[in-house]
Scaffold this motif. Structure first.
Motif, PDB file in Angstrom:
ATOM      1  N   ALA A  66      -2.942   2.408  -5.333  1.00 31.27           N
ATOM      2  CA  ALA A  66      -3.376   2.417  -3.944  1.00 31.27           C
ATOM      3  C   ALA A  66      -4.748   1.760  -3.809  1.00 31.27           C
ATOM      4  N   LEU A  67      -5.641   2.054  -4.722  1.00 32.98           N
ATOM      5  CA  LEU A  67      -6.994   1.496  -4.638  1.00 32.98           C
ATOM      6  C   LEU A  67      -6.984  -0.020  -4.794  1.00 32.98           C
ATOM      7  N   ILE A  68      -6.135  -0.538  -5.632  1.00 30.86           N
ATOM      8  CA  ILE A  68      -6.038  -1.991  -5.798  1.00 30.86           C
ATOM      9  C   ILE A  68      -5.543  -2.636  -4.508  1.00 30.86           C
ATOM     10  N   PHE A  69      -4.517  -2.072  -3.897  1.00 33.99           N
ATOM     11  CA  PHE A  69      -3.999  -2.625  -2.643  1.00 33.99           C
ATOM     12  C   PHE A  69      -5.028  -2.518  -1.513  1.00 33.99           C
ATOM     13  N   GLN A  70      -5.879  -1.485  -1.530  1.00 36.82           N
ATOM     14  CA  GLN A  70      -6.914  -1.326  -0.511  1.00 36.82           C
ATOM     15  C   GLN A  70      -7.857  -2.531  -0.491  1.00 36.82           C
ATOM     16  N   HIS A  71      -8.003  -3.189  -1.632  1.00 41.32           N
ATOM     17  CA  HIS A  71      -8.884  -4.354  -1.720  1.00 41.32           C
ATOM     18  C   HIS A  71      -8.091  -5.662  -1.715  1.00 41.32           C
ATOM     19  N   GLY A  72      -6.911  -5.615  -1.127  1.00 42.71           N
ATOM     20  CA  GLY A  72      -6.075  -6.801  -1.026  1.00 42.71           C
ATOM     21  C   GLY A  72      -6.517  -7.720   0.097  1.00 42.71           C
ATOM     22  N   ASP A  73      -5.610  -8.597   0.497  1.00 42.48           N
ATOM     23  CA  ASP A  73      -5.925  -9.617   1.501  1.00 42.48           C
ATOM     24  C   ASP A  73      -5.009  -9.588   2.711  1.00 42.48           C
ATOM     25  N   THR A  74      -3.912  -8.859   2.644  1.00 43.32           N
ATOM     26  CA  THR A  74      -2.910  -8.948   3.705  1.00 43.32           C
ATOM     27  C   THR A  74      -2.587  -7.568   4.281  1.00 43.32           C
ATOM     28  N   PRO A  75      -2.095  -7.536   5.520  1.00 45.90           N
ATOM     29  CA  PRO A  75      -1.679  -6.261   6.093  1.00 45.90           C
ATOM     30  C   PRO A  75      -0.651  -5.524   5.230  1.00 45.90           C
ATOM     31  N   THR A  76       0.263  -6.252   4.618  1.00 46.02           N
ATOM     32  CA  THR A  76       1.274  -5.625   3.761  1.00 46.02           C
ATOM     33  C   THR A  76       0.623  -4.902   2.592  1.00 46.02           C
ATOM     34  N   GLN A  77      -0.385  -5.505   1.999  1.00 46.90           N
ATOM     35  CA  GLN A  77      -1.087  -4.860   0.885  1.00 46.90           C
ATOM     36  C   GLN A  77      -1.825  -3.611   1.368  1.00 46.90           C
ATOM     37  N   PHE A  78      -2.450  -3.681   2.537  1.00 44.51           N
ATOM     38  CA  PHE A  78      -3.158  -2.515   3.070  1.00 44.51           C
ATOM     39  C   PHE A  78      -2.179  -1.384   3.374  1.00 44.51           C
ATOM     40  N   PHE A  79      -0.981  -1.737   3.859  1.00 40.22           N
ATOM     41  CA  PHE A  79       0.027  -0.706   4.129  1.00 40.22           C
ATOM     42  C   PHE A  79       0.493  -0.075   2.816  1.00 40.22           C
ATOM     43  N   GLN A  80       0.540  -0.852   1.749  1.00 41.88           N
ATOM     44  CA  GLN A  80       0.890  -0.303   0.434  1.00 41.88           C
ATOM     45  C   GLN A  80      -0.126   0.756   0.007  1.00 41.88           C
ATOM     46  N   THR A  81      -1.397   0.568   0.363  1.00 41.43           N
ATOM     47  CA  THR A  81      -2.406   1.587   0.072  1.00 41.43           C
ATOM     48  C   THR A  81      -1.976   2.915   0.664  1.00 41.43           C
ATOM     49  N   PHE A  82      -1.601   2.869   1.943  1.00 38.38           N
ATOM     50  CA  PHE A  82      -1.144   4.081   2.628  1.00 38.38           C
ATOM     51  C   PHE A  82       0.058   4.695   1.906  1.00 38.38           C
ATOM     52  N   LEU A  83       1.059   3.873   1.592  1.00 37.36           N
ATOM     53  CA  LEU A  83       2.282   4.395   0.976  1.00 37.36           C
ATOM     54  C   LEU A  83       2.004   5.069  -0.368  1.00 37.36           C
ATOM     55  N   TRP A  84       1.207   4.413  -1.220  1.00 36.33           N
ATOM     56  CA  TRP A  84       0.918   4.979  -2.538  1.00 36.33           C
ATOM     57  C   TRP A  84       0.028   6.213  -2.434  1.00 36.33           C
ATOM     58  N   ALA A  85      -0.960   6.187  -1.548  1.00 36.61           N
ATOM     59  CA  ALA A  85      -1.832   7.352  -1.371  1.00 36.61           C
ATOM     60  C   ALA A  85      -1.038   8.519  -0.779  1.00 36.61           C
ATOM     61  N   LYS A  86      -0.140   8.233   0.154  1.00 31.95           N
ATOM     62  CA  LYS A  86       0.697   9.283   0.743  1.00 31.95           C
ATOM     63  C   LYS A  86       1.581   9.906  -0.335  1.00 31.95           C
ATOM     64  N   GLN A  87       2.106   9.096  -1.213  1.00 30.69           N
ATOM     65  CA  GLN A  87       2.923   9.615  -2.318  1.00 30.69           C
ATOM     66  C   GLN A  87       2.086  10.560  -3.186  1.00 30.69           C
ATOM     67  N   ALA A  88       0.840  10.182  -3.457  1.00 35.92           N
ATOM     68  CA  ALA A  88      -0.039  11.045  -4.250  1.00 35.92           C
ATOM     69  C   ALA A  88      -0.299  12.368  -3.534  1.00 35.92           C
ATOM     70  N   VAL A  89      -0.535  12.310  -2.222  1.00 32.15           N
ATOM     71  CA  VAL A  89      -0.755  13.525  -1.434  1.00 32.15           C
ATOM     72  C   VAL A  89       0.500  14.389  -1.466  1.00 32.15           C
ATOM     73  N   ASP A  90       1.656  13.769  -1.275  1.00 26.73           N
ATOM     74  CA  ASP A  90       2.925  14.509  -1.298  1.00 26.73           C
ATOM     75  C   ASP A  90       3.157  15.191  -2.648  1.00 26.73           C
ATOM     76  N   LEU A  91       2.599  14.616  -3.711  1.00 30.77           N
ATOM     77  CA  LEU A  91       2.733  15.195  -5.051  1.00 30.77           C
ATOM     78  C   LEU A  91       1.634  16.210  -5.367  1.00 30.77           C
ATOM     79  N   GLY A  92       0.731  16.437  -4.388  1.00 28.88           N
ATOM     80  CA  GLY A  92      -0.280  17.477  -4.558  1.00 28.88           C
ATOM     81  C   GLY A  92      -1.707  17.010  -4.739  1.00 28.88           C
ATOM     82  N   ASP A  93      -1.961  15.721  -4.727  1.00 30.07           N
ATOM     83  CA  ASP A  93      -3.322  15.208  -4.903  1.00 30.07           C
ATOM     84  C   ASP A  93      -4.020  15.095  -3.549  1.00 30.07           C
TER      85      ASP A  93
END
Length: 124
Positions: free
Chosen positions: A1-28
């Motif tokens: 998620a952190l790598i995608f947060q420093h990307g260049d495109t909206p799709t990469q920024f949305f990936q940040t959300f998806l991966w971070a949400k997965q971490a939250v859903d798993l308890g982080d």
């Protein structure tokens, strides 16, 4: 998620959300902040108002930071589940501008599009 947060495109920024949400859903719970950063960067990159007030920038050739516009229909109650309050975000930008001659109101003068409920799949 952190790598995608420093990307260049909206799709990469949305990936940040998806991966971070997965971490939250798993308890982080610490990934909630990264989730909010990803959503806001995604929205602003599309020309839409942010939800969490996490994105600030310097306008071309200026020294002062400004906070990108925030979606008014997203409540501060919901915001604080993932990020600091809107008031704290304003204070944060003002600290970035400390010792500079900057406007009292640190909101960017851009006119971003509304971000209606349903715009962020899986969240808002």
């Amino acid at each position: 998620a952190l790598i995608f947060q420093h990307g260049d495109t909206p799709t990469q920024f949305f990936q940040t959300f998806l991966w971070a949400k997965q971490a939250v859903d798993l308890g982080d719970e610490s990934s909630k902040n990264l989730m909010s950063l990803g959503i806001d960067r995604y929205l602003v990159s599309l020309g839409h108002k942010q939800l969490f007030a996490t994105q600030a920038h310097k306008e071309n050739g200026k020294d002062c930071w400004c906070l990108q516009e925030v979606e008014e229909s997203f409540s501060d109650f919901e915001r604080q589940k993932f990020a600091p309050s809107y008031k704290k975000s304003i204070e944060w930008v003002r600290t970035l501008n400390k010792d500079l001659l900057c406007p009292e109101n640190p909101i960017c003068p851009l006119k971003l599009k509304e971000t209606p409920k349903g715009f962020v799949p899986g969240f808002w």
